[in-house]
Design a protein around this motif. Structure first.
Motif, PDB file in Angstrom:
ATOM      1  N   LEU A  15       0.829  -1.184   0.000  1.00  0.00           N
ATOM      2  CA  LEU A  15       0.000   0.000   0.000  1.00  0.00           C
ATOM      3  C   LEU A  15       0.874   1.247   0.000  1.00  0.00           C
ATOM      4  O   LEU A  15       1.968   1.260   0.539  1.00  0.00           O
ATOM      5  N   VAL A  16       0.377   2.301  -0.606  1.00  0.00           N
ATOM      6  CA  VAL A  16       1.107   3.553  -0.684  1.00  0.00           C
ATOM      7  C   VAL A  16       0.933   4.317   0.618  1.00  0.00           C
ATOM      8  O   VAL A  16      -0.191   4.548   1.079  1.00  0.00           O
ATOM      9  N   ASN A  17       2.042   4.706   1.239  1.00  0.00           N
ATOM     10  CA  ASN A  17       2.008   5.440   2.501  1.00  0.00           C
ATOM     11  C   ASN A  17       1.313   6.792   2.318  1.00  0.00           C
ATOM     12  O   ASN A  17       1.499   7.468   1.319  1.00  0.00           O
ATOM     13  N   ASN A  18       0.481   7.143   3.293  1.00  0.00           N
ATOM     14  CA  ASN A  18      -0.187   8.446   3.367  1.00  0.00           C
ATOM     15  C   ASN A  18      -1.157   8.682   2.217  1.00  0.00           C
ATOM     16  O   ASN A  18      -1.421   9.817   1.845  1.00  0.00           O
ATOM     17  N   PHE A  47      -3.062   6.212   6.408  1.00  0.00           N
ATOM     18  CA  PHE A  47      -2.036   5.864   7.393  1.00  0.00           C
ATOM     19  C   PHE A  47      -0.722   6.475   6.957  1.00  0.00           C
ATOM     20  O   PHE A  47      -0.211   6.184   5.881  1.00  0.00           O
ATOM     21  N   ASP A  48      -0.188   7.363   7.789  1.00  0.00           N
ATOM     22  CA  ASP A  48       1.114   7.967   7.532  1.00  0.00           C
ATOM     23  C   ASP A  48       2.115   7.275   8.452  1.00  0.00           C
ATOM     24  O   ASP A  48       2.209   7.583   9.629  1.00  0.00           O
ATOM     25  N   ASP A  49       2.837   6.319   7.884  1.00  0.00           N
ATOM     26  CA  ASP A  49       3.810   5.556   8.667  1.00  0.00           C
ATOM     27  C   ASP A  49       5.118   6.330   8.715  1.00  0.00           C
ATOM     28  O   ASP A  49       6.007   6.132   7.897  1.00  0.00           O
ATOM     29  N   ALA A  57       3.626   7.260  13.975  1.00  0.00           N
ATOM     30  CA  ALA A  57       2.762   7.041  12.821  1.00  0.00           C
ATOM     31  C   ALA A  57       1.392   7.621  13.140  1.00  0.00           C
ATOM     32  O   ALA A  57       1.003   7.710  14.310  1.00  0.00           O
ATOM     33  N   ASP A  58       0.667   8.022  12.113  1.00  0.00           N
ATOM     34  CA  ASP A  58      -0.670   8.594  12.289  1.00  0.00           C
ATOM     35  C   ASP A  58      -1.664   7.840  11.432  1.00  0.00           C
ATOM     36  O   ASP A  58      -1.401   7.574  10.255  1.00  0.00           O
ATOM     37  N   ALA A  83      -1.295  -3.259   8.739  1.00  0.00           N
ATOM     38  CA  ALA A  83      -0.950  -4.675   8.840  1.00  0.00           C
ATOM     39  C   ALA A  83       0.530  -4.912   9.112  1.00  0.00           C
ATOM     40  O   ALA A  83       0.885  -5.755   9.945  1.00  0.00           O
ATOM     41  N   GLU A  84       1.384  -4.192   8.436  1.00  0.00           N
ATOM     42  CA  GLU A  84       2.822  -4.410   8.635  1.00  0.00           C
ATOM     43  C   GLU A  84       3.226  -4.075  10.072  1.00  0.00           C
ATOM     44  O   GLU A  84       3.961  -4.826  10.714  1.00  0.00           O
ATOM     45  N   ARG A  85       2.738  -2.969  10.608  1.00  0.00           N
ATOM     46  CA  ARG A  85       3.079  -2.583  11.979  1.00  0.00           C
ATOM     47  C   ARG A  85       2.425  -3.516  13.005  1.00  0.00           C
ATOM     48  O   ARG A  85       3.002  -3.776  14.059  1.00  0.00           O
TER      49      ARG A  85
END
Length: 156
Positions: A15-18, A47-49, A57-58, A83-85
């Motif tokens: 997935l593309v961040n943010n 989700f801004d990882d 992260a937000d 999911a990754e986190r």
């Protein structure tokens, strides 16, 4: 056990961040994550990882309504985007506390609690605000597990 999908180990998310993603649901428990915010979405989020960039992260999640279906969709968005986190957090806990797999006692306790909650929700008065909120949060947790599992399946 209701949280079993969290025990899967996964590879990095594609997935593309943010970027905003939406949960479009064919039924109240069958959703698909699609890029962007769509008119058909019951919930959407971003989700801004920034863990490696700023140390945090937000996550932002919104739903179209306050319903059990929207709760599931909101959880689905959260589970898929994070999911990754989630997998990293579980791996860290398992390593630190030696809980992989969870003990039979813990699994039995969670299963018994889940069955008790099923009974309470089935017997709750129609329109009861308290049990309605519990049903929403439970649906959100179920959606989170489904979103996490769908993300893991998408990566093989």
């Amino acid at each position: 056990m209701r949280l079993a999908p969290f025990l899967l180990l996964r590879v990095a998310s594609a997935l593309v961040n943010n970027q905003t993603y939406s949960a479009e649901c064919a039924t109240s428990t069958n959703c698909t994550l699609v890029p962007g915010r769509t008119d058909a979405a019951l919930a959407w989020g971003r989700f801004d990882d920034g863990i490696e960039r700023v140390g945090s992260a937000d996550l932002w999640v919104s739903s179209a309504t306050v319903s059990v279906g929207a709760g599931f969709a909101a959880g689905y968005v959260e589970g898929a985007l994070c999911a990754e986190r989630i997998a990293q957090h579980y791996a860290n806990l398992a390593a630190a506390y030696g809980v992989d797999p969870p003990s039979a006692n813990l699994t039995a306790f969670l299963d018994a609690n889940d069955a008790w909650l099923d009974e309470q929700l089935a017997g709750a008065p129609e329109g009861d605000a308290y049990w309605g909120a519990i049903a929403f949060v439970r649906a959100q947790l179920d959606g989170l597990a489904a979103g996490y599992a769908a993300d893991a399946r998408a990566r093989g």
